[in-house]
Write a protein that holds these residues in place. Structure first.
Motif, short mmCIF file in Angstrom:
data_model
loop_
_atom_site.label_atom_id
_atom_site.label_comp_id
_atom_site.label_asym_id
_atom_site.label_seq_id
_atom_site.Cartn_x
_atom_site.Cartn_y
_atom_site.Cartn_z
N ALA A 263 -91.22 -17.47 -47.21
CA ALA A 263 -91.66 -18.83 -46.93
C ALA A 263 -90.48 -19.77 -47.04
O ALA A 263 -89.79 -19.80 -48.05
CB ALA A 263 -92.76 -19.25 -47.91
N HIS B 264 -89.16 -23.46 -47.44
CA HIS B 264 -89.59 -24.77 -47.90
C HIS B 264 -88.51 -25.76 -47.48
O HIS B 264 -87.53 -25.98 -48.19
CB HIS B 264 -89.83 -24.75 -49.41
N HIS C 116 -85.88 -20.75 -50.13
CA HIS C 116 -86.65 -19.65 -49.56
C HIS C 116 -87.26 -18.86 -50.71
O HIS C 116 -86.52 -18.41 -51.60
CB HIS C 116 -85.76 -18.72 -48.73
N TYR D 250 -95.68 -21.53 -52.34
CA TYR D 250 -95.68 -20.16 -51.83
C TYR D 250 -96.94 -19.41 -52.27
O TYR D 250 -97.60 -18.75 -51.47
CB TYR D 250 -94.44 -19.43 -52.33
N GLU E 82 -100.09 -20.74 -50.47
CA GLU E 82 -100.17 -20.30 -49.08
C GLU E 82 -100.69 -18.87 -48.97
O GLU E 82 -101.21 -18.48 -47.92
CB GLU E 82 -98.79 -20.39 -48.42
#
Length: 341
Positions: free
Chosen positions: A26, A28, A34, A130, A133
Protein backbone atom coordinates in the motif's frame (compact mmCIF):
# COMPACT_ATOMS: atom_id res chain seq x y z
CA UNK A 1 4.91 -14.77 27.57
CA UNK A 2 1.54 -15.47 26.08
CA UNK A 3 0.44 -19.08 26.15
CA UNK A 4 0.16 -20.71 22.74
CA UNK A 5 -3.21 -21.35 21.13
CA UNK A 6 -4.27 -22.90 17.83
CA UNK A 7 -5.20 -20.61 14.96
CA UNK A 8 -8.79 -20.93 13.80
CA UNK A 9 -10.02 -21.16 10.23
CA UNK A 10 -11.29 -17.59 10.51
CA UNK A 11 -7.83 -16.51 11.63
CA UNK A 12 -6.30 -18.10 8.54
CA UNK A 13 -8.86 -16.33 6.37
CA UNK A 14 -8.05 -13.00 7.99
CA UNK A 15 -4.35 -13.63 7.45
CA UNK A 16 -4.92 -14.34 3.74
CA UNK A 17 -6.85 -11.09 3.43
CA UNK A 18 -4.09 -9.21 5.23
CA UNK A 19 -1.19 -10.75 3.35
CA UNK A 20 -2.59 -11.42 -0.11
CA UNK A 21 -4.69 -8.35 -0.85
CA UNK A 22 -4.05 -6.75 -4.23
CA UNK A 23 -1.94 -4.73 -4.29
CA UNK A 24 0.21 -6.35 -1.57
CA UNK A 25 2.01 -3.05 -1.01
CA UNK A 26 0.00 0.00 0.00
CA UNK A 27 1.42 3.36 -1.02
CA UNK A 28 0.56 6.19 1.34
CA UNK A 29 1.22 9.15 -0.93
CA UNK A 30 0.72 11.84 1.71
CA UNK A 31 3.21 10.22 4.02
CA UNK A 32 5.58 9.01 1.29
CA UNK A 33 5.61 5.59 2.92
CA UNK A 34 5.08 2.05 1.64
CA UNK A 35 3.63 -0.54 4.05
CA UNK A 36 3.82 -4.24 3.20
CA UNK A 37 3.19 -7.54 4.92
CA UNK A 38 6.34 -9.47 5.76
CA UNK A 39 7.32 -12.26 3.37
CA UNK A 40 10.05 -14.88 3.57
CA UNK A 41 12.15 -12.94 1.04
CA UNK A 42 12.41 -10.15 3.65
CA UNK A 43 14.04 -12.39 6.27
CA UNK A 44 17.62 -11.11 6.00
CA UNK A 45 16.58 -7.45 5.80
CA UNK A 46 14.19 -7.92 8.75
CA UNK A 47 16.86 -9.44 11.00
CA UNK A 48 19.39 -6.79 10.01
CA UNK A 49 16.92 -4.06 10.95
CA UNK A 50 16.07 -5.76 14.27
CA UNK A 51 19.76 -5.81 15.19
CA UNK A 52 19.91 -2.01 14.94
CA UNK A 53 16.50 -0.98 16.32
CA UNK A 54 16.56 1.12 19.50
CA UNK A 55 13.63 -0.81 21.05
CA UNK A 56 14.69 -4.24 19.90
CA UNK A 57 14.77 -7.70 21.46
CA UNK A 58 16.26 -10.88 20.10
CA UNK A 59 12.84 -12.57 20.11
CA UNK A 60 11.80 -10.24 17.27
CA UNK A 61 14.24 -12.08 14.99
CA UNK A 62 12.62 -14.49 12.55
CA UNK A 63 14.32 -17.54 14.05
CA UNK A 64 12.38 -16.89 17.25
CA UNK A 65 9.13 -15.51 15.82
CA UNK A 66 8.67 -18.49 13.55
CA UNK A 67 9.28 -21.32 16.02
CA UNK A 68 5.55 -21.24 16.91
CA UNK A 69 4.22 -20.37 13.44
CA UNK A 70 1.85 -23.35 13.73
CA UNK A 71 0.04 -21.56 16.58
CA UNK A 72 0.28 -17.88 15.67
CA UNK A 73 -0.51 -16.63 12.17
CA UNK A 74 2.10 -14.06 11.22
CA UNK A 75 0.89 -10.57 10.28
CA UNK A 76 4.16 -8.66 10.64
CA UNK A 77 4.55 -5.40 8.72
CA UNK A 78 7.47 -3.58 7.10
CA UNK A 79 7.39 0.17 6.46
CA UNK A 80 9.68 1.55 3.75
CA UNK A 81 10.54 5.00 2.51
CA UNK A 82 12.58 5.53 -0.68
CA UNK A 83 13.19 1.77 -0.74
CA UNK A 84 14.75 1.56 2.72
CA UNK A 85 13.17 0.10 5.85
CA UNK A 86 12.28 2.77 8.40
CA UNK A 87 10.17 0.66 10.78
CA UNK A 88 8.80 -2.84 11.32
CA UNK A 89 6.02 -4.23 13.49
CA UNK A 90 6.08 -7.90 14.55
CA UNK A 91 2.45 -9.02 14.69
CA UNK A 92 0.02 -11.92 14.56
CA UNK A 93 -3.62 -12.07 13.47
CA UNK A 94 -6.63 -13.97 14.81
CA UNK A 95 -10.28 -13.45 13.87
CA UNK A 96 -9.58 -10.12 12.21
CA UNK A 97 -7.69 -8.79 15.24
CA UNK A 98 -4.01 -7.97 14.81
CA UNK A 99 -1.81 -8.13 17.92
CA UNK A 100 1.78 -6.96 18.22
CA UNK A 101 2.50 -9.75 19.19
CA UNK A 102 0.19 -12.42 20.66
CA UNK A 103 2.99 -14.97 20.90
CA UNK A 104 5.45 -12.64 22.65
CA UNK A 105 5.52 -10.71 25.91
CA UNK A 106 5.51 -7.50 23.88
CA UNK A 107 5.99 -6.17 20.35
CA UNK A 108 5.39 -2.70 18.95
CA UNK A 109 6.65 -0.47 16.16
CA UNK A 110 10.42 -0.90 16.03
CA UNK A 111 12.60 1.92 14.78
CA UNK A 112 16.17 3.11 14.62
CA UNK A 113 17.54 6.09 16.52
CA UNK A 114 17.39 8.52 13.60
CA UNK A 115 13.60 8.25 13.16
CA UNK A 116 11.97 11.44 14.50
CA UNK A 117 8.70 11.88 16.37
CA UNK A 118 7.05 13.36 13.28
CA UNK A 119 8.21 10.38 11.22
CA UNK A 120 6.81 7.87 13.73
CA UNK A 121 3.46 9.69 13.70
CA UNK A 122 3.45 9.17 9.92
CA UNK A 123 4.47 5.52 10.30
CA UNK A 124 1.66 4.79 12.74
CA UNK A 125 -0.91 6.54 10.52
CA UNK A 126 0.32 4.50 7.55
CA UNK A 127 0.11 1.21 9.49
CA UNK A 128 -3.42 1.94 10.70
CA UNK A 129 -4.52 2.89 7.19
CA UNK A 130 -2.96 -0.27 5.76
CA UNK A 131 -4.69 -2.50 8.31
CA UNK A 132 -8.04 -0.78 7.79
CA UNK A 133 -7.84 -1.26 4.03
CA UNK A 134 -7.43 -5.00 4.62
CA UNK A 135 -10.43 -5.45 6.85
CA UNK A 136 -8.71 -5.42 10.23
CA UNK A 137 -11.08 -4.00 12.83
CA UNK A 138 -8.89 -3.98 15.92
CA UNK A 139 -5.23 -3.67 16.81
CA UNK A 140 -3.89 -4.77 20.21
CA UNK A 141 -0.62 -2.99 20.81
CA UNK A 142 1.93 -4.24 23.36
CA UNK A 143 4.95 -1.91 23.32
CA UNK A 144 8.35 -2.84 24.71
CA UNK A 145 8.84 -1.44 28.25
CA UNK A 146 11.34 1.39 28.43
CA UNK A 147 13.99 -0.68 30.21
CA UNK A 148 14.60 -2.54 26.92
CA UNK A 149 15.26 0.65 24.96
CA UNK A 150 18.87 1.31 24.02
CA UNK A 151 17.85 4.93 23.34
CA UNK A 152 14.64 6.82 24.25
CA UNK A 153 11.82 5.43 22.15
CA UNK A 154 8.26 6.18 23.23
CA UNK A 155 7.08 8.28 20.28
CA UNK A 156 4.89 5.32 19.30
CA UNK A 157 2.88 5.68 22.52
CA UNK A 158 2.11 9.27 21.68
CA UNK A 159 1.28 8.38 18.08
CA UNK A 160 -1.19 5.68 19.09
CA UNK A 161 -2.74 8.01 21.67
CA UNK A 162 -3.29 10.54 18.88
CA UNK A 163 -4.81 7.74 16.78
CA UNK A 164 -7.33 7.00 19.55
CA UNK A 165 -5.86 3.92 21.22
CA UNK A 166 -6.92 3.21 24.80
CA UNK A 167 -5.16 1.42 27.64
CA UNK A 168 -6.79 -2.00 28.20
CA UNK A 169 -4.41 -3.62 30.69
CA UNK A 170 -1.42 -2.78 32.86
CA UNK A 171 0.80 -5.41 34.45
CA UNK A 172 3.28 -4.82 37.25
CA UNK A 173 6.76 -6.20 36.61
CA UNK A 174 9.39 -6.44 39.35
CA UNK A 175 12.85 -5.19 38.33
CA UNK A 176 16.23 -4.86 40.01
CA UNK A 177 19.04 -2.42 39.17
CA UNK A 178 21.97 -4.70 40.14
CA UNK A 179 24.49 -1.88 40.60
CA UNK A 180 22.12 -0.07 42.97
CA UNK A 181 20.16 -2.98 44.38
CA UNK A 182 18.68 -2.49 47.82
CA UNK A 183 20.15 -4.83 50.41
CA UNK A 184 18.45 -8.21 50.66
CA UNK A 185 16.04 -8.65 53.51
CA UNK A 186 18.02 -10.00 56.47
CA UNK A 187 16.28 -13.38 56.20
CA UNK A 188 17.28 -13.67 52.52
CA UNK A 189 20.93 -12.92 53.16
CA UNK A 190 21.06 -15.46 55.96
CA UNK A 191 19.44 -18.13 53.77
CA UNK A 192 21.97 -17.52 51.00
CA UNK A 193 24.91 -17.96 53.36
CA UNK A 194 23.37 -21.04 54.94
CA UNK A 195 22.60 -22.65 51.58
CA UNK A 196 26.09 -22.03 50.24
CA UNK A 197 27.61 -23.47 53.41
CA UNK A 198 25.61 -26.64 52.77
CA UNK A 199 27.09 -27.05 49.30
CA UNK A 200 24.47 -25.41 47.08
CA UNK A 201 26.20 -24.06 43.97
CA UNK A 202 24.97 -22.35 40.80
CA UNK A 203 26.20 -23.21 37.31
CA UNK A 204 25.06 -22.63 33.75
CA UNK A 205 23.46 -25.73 32.26
CA UNK A 206 22.21 -27.05 28.93
CA UNK A 207 19.60 -29.41 30.40
CA UNK A 208 16.59 -27.44 29.17
CA UNK A 209 14.23 -30.37 28.77
CA UNK A 210 14.86 -31.67 32.30
CA UNK A 211 14.36 -28.21 33.78
CA UNK A 212 11.15 -27.58 31.76
CA UNK A 213 9.81 -30.90 33.08
CA UNK A 214 10.27 -29.53 36.60
CA UNK A 215 8.68 -26.21 35.60
CA UNK A 216 5.71 -27.98 33.99
CA UNK A 217 5.11 -30.12 37.07
CA UNK A 218 5.24 -27.04 39.31
CA UNK A 219 2.84 -25.00 37.16
CA UNK A 220 0.40 -27.88 36.72
CA UNK A 221 0.35 -28.71 40.43
CA UNK A 222 0.14 -25.12 41.69
CA UNK A 223 -1.84 -23.32 39.00
CA UNK A 224 -3.29 -25.95 36.67
CA UNK A 225 -1.47 -24.50 33.64
CA UNK A 226 1.46 -25.42 31.40
CA UNK A 227 4.52 -23.36 30.42
CA UNK A 228 4.33 -21.52 27.09
CA UNK A 229 7.32 -23.50 25.82
CA UNK A 230 7.86 -27.24 25.74
CA UNK A 231 11.24 -28.66 26.66
CA UNK A 232 12.20 -29.40 23.02
CA UNK A 233 11.08 -25.91 21.95
CA UNK A 234 13.20 -24.21 24.58
CA UNK A 235 16.19 -26.40 23.71
CA UNK A 236 15.77 -25.41 20.05
CA UNK A 237 15.55 -21.70 20.87
CA UNK A 238 18.58 -21.90 23.15
CA UNK A 239 20.51 -23.55 20.33
CA UNK A 240 19.48 -20.76 17.95
CA UNK A 241 20.23 -17.98 20.44
CA UNK A 242 23.03 -19.25 22.72
CA UNK A 243 24.19 -15.72 23.58
CA UNK A 244 20.71 -14.66 24.69
CA UNK A 245 19.03 -17.70 26.28
CA UNK A 246 20.69 -19.42 29.21
CA UNK A 247 19.76 -21.80 32.00
CA UNK A 248 21.20 -21.47 35.49
CA UNK A 249 20.73 -24.34 37.93
CA UNK A 250 21.34 -24.68 41.66
CA UNK A 251 22.58 -28.14 42.57
CA UNK A 252 24.01 -29.94 45.56
CA UNK A 253 26.03 -33.05 44.92
CA UNK A 254 24.69 -33.25 41.38
CA UNK A 255 21.03 -33.08 42.46
CA UNK A 256 18.90 -30.40 40.77
CA UNK A 257 17.36 -28.13 43.39
CA UNK A 258 16.20 -25.07 41.43
CA UNK A 259 16.75 -23.23 38.19
CA UNK A 260 15.91 -20.25 36.03
CA UNK A 261 15.94 -19.62 32.29
CA UNK A 262 17.23 -16.13 31.56
CA UNK A 263 16.61 -14.09 28.42
CA UNK A 264 19.46 -11.59 28.03
CA UNK A 265 19.36 -8.45 25.90
CA UNK A 266 21.74 -5.50 25.81
CA UNK A 267 20.15 -3.81 28.82
CA UNK A 268 18.00 -6.45 30.52
CA UNK A 269 18.42 -9.94 31.93
CA UNK A 270 14.92 -11.38 32.36
CA UNK A 271 14.01 -14.52 34.30
CA UNK A 272 11.65 -16.21 31.85
CA UNK A 273 11.07 -19.28 34.02
CA UNK A 274 11.88 -20.04 37.66
CA UNK A 275 11.29 -23.35 39.46
CA UNK A 276 12.42 -25.21 42.55
CA UNK A 277 11.99 -28.64 44.10
CA UNK A 278 10.73 -29.11 47.63
CA UNK A 279 14.27 -29.82 48.79
CA UNK A 280 15.45 -26.73 46.98
CA UNK A 281 12.81 -24.63 48.72
CA UNK A 282 13.87 -26.00 52.10
CA UNK A 283 17.54 -25.24 51.42
CA UNK A 284 16.95 -21.80 49.91
CA UNK A 285 18.28 -22.71 46.45
CA UNK A 286 16.37 -19.92 44.68
CA UNK A 287 17.91 -17.39 47.07
CA UNK A 288 21.35 -18.60 45.96
CA UNK A 289 20.37 -18.30 42.29
CA UNK A 290 19.09 -14.74 42.74
CA UNK A 291 22.23 -13.78 44.63
CA UNK A 292 24.35 -15.27 41.84
CA UNK A 293 22.46 -13.37 39.13
CA UNK A 294 22.43 -10.03 40.95
CA UNK A 295 25.92 -10.00 42.45
CA UNK A 296 27.89 -11.92 39.84
CA UNK A 297 26.44 -12.97 36.50
CA UNK A 298 24.58 -9.74 35.71
CA UNK A 299 26.14 -7.30 38.17
CA UNK A 300 26.93 -4.84 35.34
CA UNK A 301 23.59 -5.22 33.56
CA UNK A 302 21.38 -2.10 33.84
CA UNK A 303 18.32 -4.20 34.76
CA UNK A 304 17.44 -7.65 36.04
CA UNK A 305 13.75 -8.42 35.55
CA UNK A 306 12.06 -10.94 37.82
CA UNK A 307 8.93 -10.88 35.68
CA UNK A 308 5.31 -9.88 35.99
CA UNK A 309 4.00 -9.83 39.56
CA UNK A 310 0.30 -9.49 38.82
CA UNK A 311 -2.15 -12.19 37.74
CA UNK A 312 -5.60 -12.36 36.17
CA UNK A 313 -6.94 -11.76 39.67
CA UNK A 314 -4.95 -8.55 40.01
CA UNK A 315 -2.29 -7.61 42.54
CA UNK A 316 -0.54 -10.58 44.18
CA UNK A 317 0.95 -9.16 47.40
CA UNK A 318 2.79 -12.34 48.33
CA UNK A 319 4.51 -12.61 44.95
CA UNK A 320 5.41 -8.92 44.88
CA UNK A 321 6.78 -9.02 48.44
CA UNK A 322 8.88 -12.08 47.59
CA UNK A 323 10.56 -10.23 44.70
CA UNK A 324 10.91 -7.01 46.65
CA UNK A 325 12.86 -8.90 49.30
CA UNK A 326 15.61 -9.24 46.67
CA UNK A 327 15.58 -5.48 46.08
CA UNK A 328 13.12 -5.38 43.14
CA UNK A 329 10.75 -2.48 42.47
CA UNK A 330 8.04 -2.06 39.87
CA UNK A 331 7.66 -0.98 36.25
CA UNK A 332 4.59 -1.56 34.08
CA UNK A 333 3.83 -3.52 30.93
CA UNK A 334 1.00 -1.74 29.12
CA UNK A 335 -1.38 -3.09 26.47
CA UNK A 336 -3.42 -0.79 24.24
CA UNK A 337 -6.33 -1.32 21.89
CA UNK A 338 -7.15 0.66 18.76
CA UNK A 339 -10.48 0.27 16.98
CA UNK A 340 -9.97 0.64 13.23
CA UNK A 341 -12.63 1.87 10.85
Amino acid sequence: MAAASSSSASSSCAARILMNSTPTIAKHAKAGLHVASYSSSDRAAWDEFIAQARNSHFFFRRGYLEYHSDRFTDASLIVRERGGIVAVMPASVDNGVVTSHAGLTFGGVLSRRRLSAAAILRVVRAIVEYLGERGVTRLVYKPAPHIYHTYPCEEDLYAFDVAGARLISRELCSVIVPAQAARFADSRGARVERARSKGVNVERSGEYEAFLALEEELLRTKYGVSPAHSGPEMALLAERFPDHIMLFEARRGGTLLAGTIVYETERVAHTQYIATTEEGRRLGALDVICDELIARRFASKPYLSLGVSTTDNGFNPGLVHNKESFGARGIVHDHYELTIG
